[in-house]
Design a protein around this motif. Structure first.
Motif, PDB file in Angstrom:
ATOM      1  N   GLY C  93       1.310  -1.092  -0.142  1.00 46.79           N
ATOM      2  CA  GLY C  93       0.428  -0.389  -0.141  1.00 46.79           C
ATOM      3  C   GLY C  93       0.710   1.026  -0.053  1.00 46.79           C
ATOM      4  N   LEU C  94       1.859   1.225   0.673  1.00 52.21           N
ATOM      5  CA  LEU C  94       3.086   2.085   1.110  1.00 52.21           C
ATOM      6  C   LEU C  94       3.516   2.596  -0.525  1.00 52.21           C
ATOM      7  CD1 LEU C  94       4.124   4.516   2.979  1.00 52.21           C
ATOM      8  CD2 LEU C  94       5.880   3.163   3.110  1.00 52.21           C
ATOM      9  N   LEU C  95       3.931   1.209  -1.575  1.00 54.51           N
ATOM     10  CA  LEU C  95       4.902   1.507  -2.339  1.00 54.51           C
ATOM     11  C   LEU C  95       3.651   2.107  -3.278  1.00 54.51           C
ATOM     12  CD1 LEU C  95       6.600  -1.650  -2.451  1.00 54.51           C
ATOM     13  CD2 LEU C  95       7.429   0.435  -3.296  1.00 54.51           C
ATOM     14  N   THR C  96       2.041   2.041  -3.414  1.00 51.55           N
ATOM     15  CA  THR C  96       0.929   2.552  -4.156  1.00 51.55           C
ATOM     16  C   THR C  96       1.423   4.095  -3.831  1.00 51.55           C
ATOM     17  OG1 THR C  96       0.108   0.275  -3.937  1.00 51.55           O
ATOM     18  CG2 THR C  96      -1.030   1.971  -4.820  1.00 51.55           C
ATOM     19  N   LEU C  97       1.084   4.224  -2.907  1.00 46.32           N
ATOM     20  CA  LEU C  97       1.265   5.273  -2.571  1.00 46.32           C
ATOM     21  C   LEU C  97       2.038   6.600  -3.267  1.00 46.32           C
ATOM     22  CD1 LEU C  97      -0.206   5.913   1.231  1.00 46.32           C
ATOM     23  CD2 LEU C  97      -1.069   6.651  -1.378  1.00 46.32           C
ATOM     24  N   ILE C  98       3.425   5.973  -3.289  1.00 43.85           N
ATOM     25  CA  ILE C  98       4.213   6.527  -3.858  1.00 43.85           C
ATOM     26  C   ILE C  98       4.455   6.435  -4.702  1.00 43.85           C
ATOM     27  CG2 ILE C  98       7.322   6.197  -4.005  1.00 43.85           C
ATOM     28  CD1 ILE C  98       7.310   4.699  -1.286  1.00 43.85           C
ATOM     29  N   THR C  99       4.688   5.004  -6.092  1.00 45.12           N
ATOM     30  CA  THR C  99       4.915   4.982  -7.238  1.00 45.12           C
ATOM     31  C   THR C  99       3.290   5.969  -7.751  1.00 45.12           C
ATOM     32  OG1 THR C  99       3.650   3.470  -7.031  1.00 45.12           O
ATOM     33  CG2 THR C  99       5.355   3.303  -6.989  1.00 45.12           C
ATOM     34  N   GLY C 100       1.584   5.572  -7.419  1.00 41.84           N
ATOM     35  CA  GLY C 100       1.457   6.931  -7.369  1.00 41.84           C
ATOM     36  C   GLY C 100       1.690   8.622  -7.646  1.00 41.84           C
ATOM     37  N   ALA C 101       1.974   9.018  -6.317  1.00 40.35           N
ATOM     38  CA  ALA C 101       3.096  10.000  -6.343  1.00 40.35           C
ATOM     39  C   ALA C 101       3.642  10.799  -7.551  1.00 40.35           C
ATOM     40  CB  ALA C 101       3.173  10.327  -5.284  1.00 40.35           C
ATOM     41  N   ILE C 102       4.432   9.114  -7.905  1.00 44.18           N
ATOM     42  CA  ILE C 102       5.157   9.709  -9.240  1.00 44.18           C
ATOM     43  C   ILE C 102       4.734  10.042 -10.261  1.00 44.18           C
ATOM     44  CG2 ILE C 102       7.456   9.052  -9.869  1.00 44.18           C
ATOM     45  CD1 ILE C 102       8.255   7.276  -7.170  1.00 44.18           C
ATOM     46  N   TRP C 103       3.545   9.090 -10.167  1.00 47.88           N
ATOM     47  CA  TRP C 103       2.752   9.044 -11.713  1.00 47.88           C
ATOM     48  C   TRP C 103       1.933  10.298 -11.638  1.00 47.88           C
ATOM     49  CZ3 TRP C 103      -1.536   4.783 -13.361  1.00 47.88           C
ATOM     50  CH2 TRP C 103      -1.686   5.384 -14.472  1.00 47.88           C
ATOM     51  N   ALA C 104       1.281  10.856 -10.739  1.00 47.52           N
ATOM     52  CA  ALA C 104       0.602  12.129 -10.947  1.00 47.52           C
ATOM     53  C   ALA C 104       1.204  13.105 -10.976  1.00 47.52           C
ATOM     54  CB  ALA C 104       0.209  12.060  -9.179  1.00 47.52           C
ATOM     55  N   LYS C 105       3.132  13.410 -10.657  1.00 46.27           N
ATOM     56  CA  LYS C 105       3.558  14.063 -10.433  1.00 46.27           C
ATOM     57  C   LYS C 105       4.339  13.912 -12.534  1.00 46.27           C
ATOM     58  CE  LYS C 105       7.259  17.500 -10.378  1.00 46.27           C
ATOM     59  NZ  LYS C 105       5.842  18.457 -10.299  1.00 46.27           N
ATOM     60  N   ALA C 106       4.096  12.961 -12.906  1.00 45.51           N
ATOM     61  CA  ALA C 106       4.803  12.657 -14.034  1.00 45.51           C
ATOM     62  C   ALA C 106       3.696  13.488 -14.758  1.00 45.51           C
ATOM     63  CB  ALA C 106       5.090  11.563 -14.897  1.00 45.51           C
ATOM     64  N   SER C 107       2.293  12.895 -14.982  1.00 46.90           N
ATOM     65  CA  SER C 107       1.145  13.291 -15.451  1.00 46.90           C
ATOM     66  C   SER C 107       0.392  14.966 -15.474  1.00 46.90           C
ATOM     67  CB  SER C 107       0.159  12.045 -15.809  1.00 46.90           C
ATOM     68  OG  SER C 107       0.075  11.707 -14.556  1.00 46.90           O
ATOM     69  N   TRP C 108      -0.246  14.723 -14.287  1.00 50.68           N
ATOM     70  CA  TRP C 108      -0.616  15.903 -14.395  1.00 50.68           C
ATOM     71  C   TRP C 108       0.467  17.553 -12.942  1.00 50.68           C
ATOM     72  CZ3 TRP C 108      -3.469  11.768 -11.481  1.00 50.68           C
ATOM     73  CH2 TRP C 108      -4.421  11.271 -11.891  1.00 50.68           C
ATOM     74  N   ASP C 115      -7.997  14.261  -6.776  1.00 46.33           N
ATOM     75  CA  ASP C 115      -8.563  13.448  -7.898  1.00 46.33           C
ATOM     76  C   ASP C 115      -8.980  12.430  -7.798  1.00 46.33           C
ATOM     77  OD1 ASP C 115     -10.346  16.106  -8.335  1.00 46.33           O
ATOM     78  OD2 ASP C 115      -8.491  16.831  -9.646  1.00 46.33           O
ATOM     79  N   SER C 116      -7.760  11.556  -7.604  1.00 39.14           N
ATOM     80  CA  SER C 116      -7.708  10.194  -8.112  1.00 39.14           C
ATOM     81  C   SER C 116      -7.716   9.613  -6.531  1.00 39.14           C
ATOM     82  CB  SER C 116      -5.891   9.715  -8.125  1.00 39.14           C
ATOM     83  OG  SER C 116      -5.446   8.513  -8.235  1.00 39.14           O
ATOM     84  N   ASN C 117      -9.510   9.517  -7.013  1.00 36.07           N
ATOM     85  CA  ASN C 117      -9.915   7.846  -6.319  1.00 36.07           C
ATOM     86  C   ASN C 117      -9.066   7.221  -5.419  1.00 36.07           C
ATOM     87  OD1 ASN C 117     -11.636  10.194  -6.509  1.00 36.07           O
ATOM     88  ND2 ASN C 117     -12.992   8.167  -8.037  1.00 36.07           N
ATOM     89  N   GLN C 118      -8.151   6.126  -6.449  1.00 38.37           N
ATOM     90  CA  GLN C 118      -7.343   5.596  -6.379  1.00 38.37           C
ATOM     91  C   GLN C 118      -6.582   5.703  -4.953  1.00 38.37           C
ATOM     92  OE1 GLN C 118      -9.054   2.747  -7.886  1.00 38.37           O
ATOM     93  NE2 GLN C 118      -7.249   1.548  -6.658  1.00 38.37           N
ATOM     94  N   LEU C 119      -6.019   7.106  -5.109  1.00 38.32           N
ATOM     95  CA  LEU C 119      -5.248   7.415  -4.192  1.00 38.32           C
ATOM     96  C   LEU C 119      -4.993   6.883  -2.955  1.00 38.32           C
ATOM     97  CD1 LEU C 119      -2.543   9.905  -6.525  1.00 38.32           C
ATOM     98  CD2 LEU C 119      -1.871   7.845  -4.467  1.00 38.32           C
ATOM     99  N   VAL C 120      -6.107   8.125  -2.796  1.00 33.32           N
ATOM    100  CA  VAL C 120      -6.843   8.672  -2.058  1.00 33.32           C
ATOM    101  C   VAL C 120      -8.049   7.458  -0.714  1.00 33.32           C
ATOM    102  CG1 VAL C 120      -9.179   9.962  -0.757  1.00 33.32           C
ATOM    103  CG2 VAL C 120      -8.013  10.555  -2.776  1.00 33.32           C
ATOM    104  N   LEU C 121      -8.905   6.986  -1.942  1.00 31.13           N
ATOM    105  CA  LEU C 121      -8.346   5.267  -1.021  1.00 31.13           C
ATOM    106  C   LEU C 121      -6.997   4.551  -0.361  1.00 31.13           C
ATOM    107  CD1 LEU C 121     -10.536   3.431  -0.276  1.00 31.13           C
ATOM    108  CD2 LEU C 121     -10.963   2.160  -2.630  1.00 31.13           C
ATOM    109  N   PHE C 122      -6.028   4.679  -0.910  1.00 21.08           N
ATOM    110  CA  PHE C 122      -5.148   3.637  -0.171  1.00 21.08           C
ATOM    111  C   PHE C 122      -4.910   4.733   0.716  1.00 21.08           C
ATOM    112  CE2 PHE C 122      -4.797   0.692  -3.749  1.00 21.08           C
ATOM    113  CZ  PHE C 122      -3.587   0.071  -2.847  1.00 21.08           C
ATOM    114  N   LEU C 123      -4.886   6.188   0.855  1.00 20.80           N
ATOM    115  CA  LEU C 123      -4.405   6.655   2.048  1.00 20.80           C
ATOM    116  C   LEU C 123      -5.706   6.699   2.578  1.00 20.80           C
ATOM    117  CD1 LEU C 123      -2.414   8.547   2.897  1.00 20.80           C
ATOM    118  CD2 LEU C 123      -4.010  10.371   2.576  1.00 20.80           C
ATOM    119  N   THR C 124      -6.391   5.803   3.084  1.00 23.59           N
ATOM    120  CA  THR C 124      -7.514   5.798   4.072  1.00 23.59           C
ATOM    121  C   THR C 124      -7.356   4.881   4.474  1.00 23.59           C
ATOM    122  OG1 THR C 124      -8.841   7.231   2.883  1.00 23.59           O
ATOM    123  CG2 THR C 124      -9.782   5.484   4.637  1.00 23.59           C
ATOM    124  N   LEU C 125      -6.842   3.210   3.387  1.00 19.78           N
ATOM    125  CA  LEU C 125      -6.475   2.252   4.411  1.00 19.78           C
ATOM    126  C   LEU C 125      -5.361   2.145   4.808  1.00 19.78           C
ATOM    127  CD1 LEU C 125      -7.693   0.567   0.672  1.00 19.78           C
ATOM    128  CD2 LEU C 125      -9.066   0.083   3.206  1.00 19.78           C
TER     129      LEU C 125
END
Lengths: 50, 213, 230
Positions: C93-108, C115-125
């Motif tokens: 889950g931590l890895l998801t948050l980190i790679t998700g943050a990198i993806w957010a930086k790369a694309s947005w 805005d990314s539901n998946q990232l917010v859900l993973f933060l909650t979890l």
């Protein structure tokens, strides 16, 4: 940073995590080995005494 | 019917203990009112009503936490917890009794806090009140189980907010949504769904977290 | 004492398979799959980010399943299995948050987006399962701790869909104008690369889970052996 560098960073982070995990498991193995050696010593001494 | 009688007896016991000692309810009342006053200074001029509704939900959750942290303290202090578990009644009745009692305290605090909120900040309509009621049920149902789990550990006052806050995020979404959305039905539905799922889960699992062996 | 060793059987083969699949997945996602027309090279983060996220769910699900078995059958060994699975899930889950943050930086262009539901859900979890460890380490060892942890783990799998629904609904008032993201228009090889990566990461997680379990069981066995000898 370019797109390629972000990709490298993402994969790099995962790689480092797995590496750290292996290092932690290695450390645990070393501890287990030390414990086993200690117990072996204990068992041998017990055998000599008995 | 004996189940309901057990629940009623356990709830009555909690309410009577509170009436005598007055440990929890005055503290919750004072806390929620102080929080509202703090919010006045935390909200800069012109932030609008929506921000106030958001903060109201922060106040509700933290007031509930305050009450829940005290939920099992009388049993713990007087060492009657084990006796209660061994009592010849269904153990889940203990959970129902505690949930109803905590809900009563929270509602009593809100009877004062919500009019105060309407007076200080923004009006609350009937839909928002239904949202508050549904969220109260959910937070008390889950909270009394989590409080029982935390009560067995070290640092139980510290543990309860950590256990409960991630679980209360859907409740906050539903509560804030029902207060500010133009189509609040979906949010009320979410709250009802949450209450249903987690009340059944808590009811079924209470027995497991309080028995020793 | 045989409990620790009965778990090793088949593990080397599984580990080899996982290593081979990871190699294949890397080959597919970097050299075989074509570059995405819209996002360019940064789309390749998808092949690691999404499989890791799905694997985290898999681990949480496994942990909850073992928790259910513990409550249902009362077998003490499921406690350790549930704990190790959730431990793995939290790491992924931590890895998801980190790679998700990198993806957010790369694309947005931002490290974090609500805005990314998946990232917010993973933060909650992630917060939820961190509290799992707090709970576990604050309770004294014993059946009550096992069962409290198991109950909390079961709450986790109930929380996942409810939170997902809540986060979807919250979008309406937090971001009234969400920008739409096109679903990945995956060609055949892209989809293959994704699936192989998914299997590879899941298998890696499972191998790590088994290795961790062997270590923990060995540790318990050694402690019992010491008590028997002293």
């Amino acid at each position: 940073m370019t797109g390629g560098e972000y990709v490298a960073a993402a994969y790099g982070v995962v790689f480092v995590f797995v590496l750290v995990y292996v290092a932690i498991i290695a450390a645990k193995l070393v501890r287990l080995q030390r414990d086993t050696a200690e117990l072996l010593e204990l068992a041998r001494r017990r055998e000599l005494d008995g | 019917m004996t189940y309901l009688a057990d629940v009623a007896a356990l709830t009555r016991k909690d309410l009577r203990v509170e009436l005598r000692a007055q440990d929890t309810l005055p503290a919750m009342l004072l806390f929620v009112l102080s929080t509202l006053v703090v919010f006045h200074f935390a909200l800069p001029e012109g932030t609008g009503e929506d921000a106030a509704y958001g903060l109201l939900w922060v106040a509700i959750v933290f007031t509930a936490l305050l009450g829940l942290a005290r939920a099992w303290v009388p049993e713990q202090e007087h060492g009657v917890f084990d006796g209660l578990v061994l009592a010849p009644c269904d153990r889940s009745a203990i959970w129902v009794g505690k949930t109803v009692a905590t809900l009563a305290f929270l509602l009593a605090a809100q009877v004062v806090a919500l009019p105060a909120f309407a007076l200080f900040f923004a009006p609350l309509d009937a839909v928002a009140l239904v949202g508050v009621l549904l969220a109260d049920i959910g937070i008390c149902a889950v909270g009394s189980l989590m409080a029982a789990m935390a009560a067995a550990g070290r640092a139980r006052e510290l543990l309860l907010p950590l256990l409960l806050l991630p679980l209360s995020i859907p409740l906050i979404v539903g509560g804030v949504g029902s207060a500010i959305s133009t189509e609040p039905e979906r949010y009320l539905l979410l709250l009802a769904l949450y209450d249903g799922i987690f009340a059944v889960l808590s009811w079924a699992s209470f027995e497991y977290v309080v028995t020793e062996s | 004492m045989s409990s620790a060793f009965s778990w090793i059987r088949g593990l080397p083969a599984l580990a080899t398979l996982a290593a081979g699949l990871i190699g294949l997945a890397l080959l597919l996602s970097f050299f075989i799959a074509p570059e995405d027309g819209n996002q360019g090279i940064s789309q390749r983060i998808f092949y690691i980010h999404v499989p890791i996220a799905l694997t985290a769910y898999f681990c949480f699900g496994l942990g909850a399943w073992k928790a259910l078995l513990l409550l249902w059958r009362g077998e003490e060994r499921h406690d350790l299995e549930s704990y190790v699975a959730i431990h793995q899930g939290t790491i992924f889950g931590l890895l998801t948050l980190i790679t998700g943050a990198i993806w957010a930086k790369a694309s947005w262009g931002v490290w974090w987006t609500w805005d990314s539901n998946q990232l917010v859900l993973f933060l909650t979890l992630f917060l939820f399962y961190c509290a799992y460890f707090m709970l576990r380490f604050s309770l004294p060892e014993g059946p009550r701790r096992s069962r409290s942890s198991a109950v909390y783990a079961l709450f986790g799998v109930a929380l996942i869909p409810v939170s997902f629904l809540a986060i979807r609904l919250a979008e309406d008032f937090i971001h009234p104008t969400t920008f739409t993201r096109d679903g990945p228009q995956m060609t055949g090889t892209m989809f293959t690369a994704f699936c192989v990566s998914w299997v590879a990461v899941t298998l890696l997680a499972y191998v790590l889970y088994r290795v961790e379990l062997v270590g923990k069981r060995l540790h318990t066995d050694l402690r019992e052996l010491r008590e028997a000898l002293e």
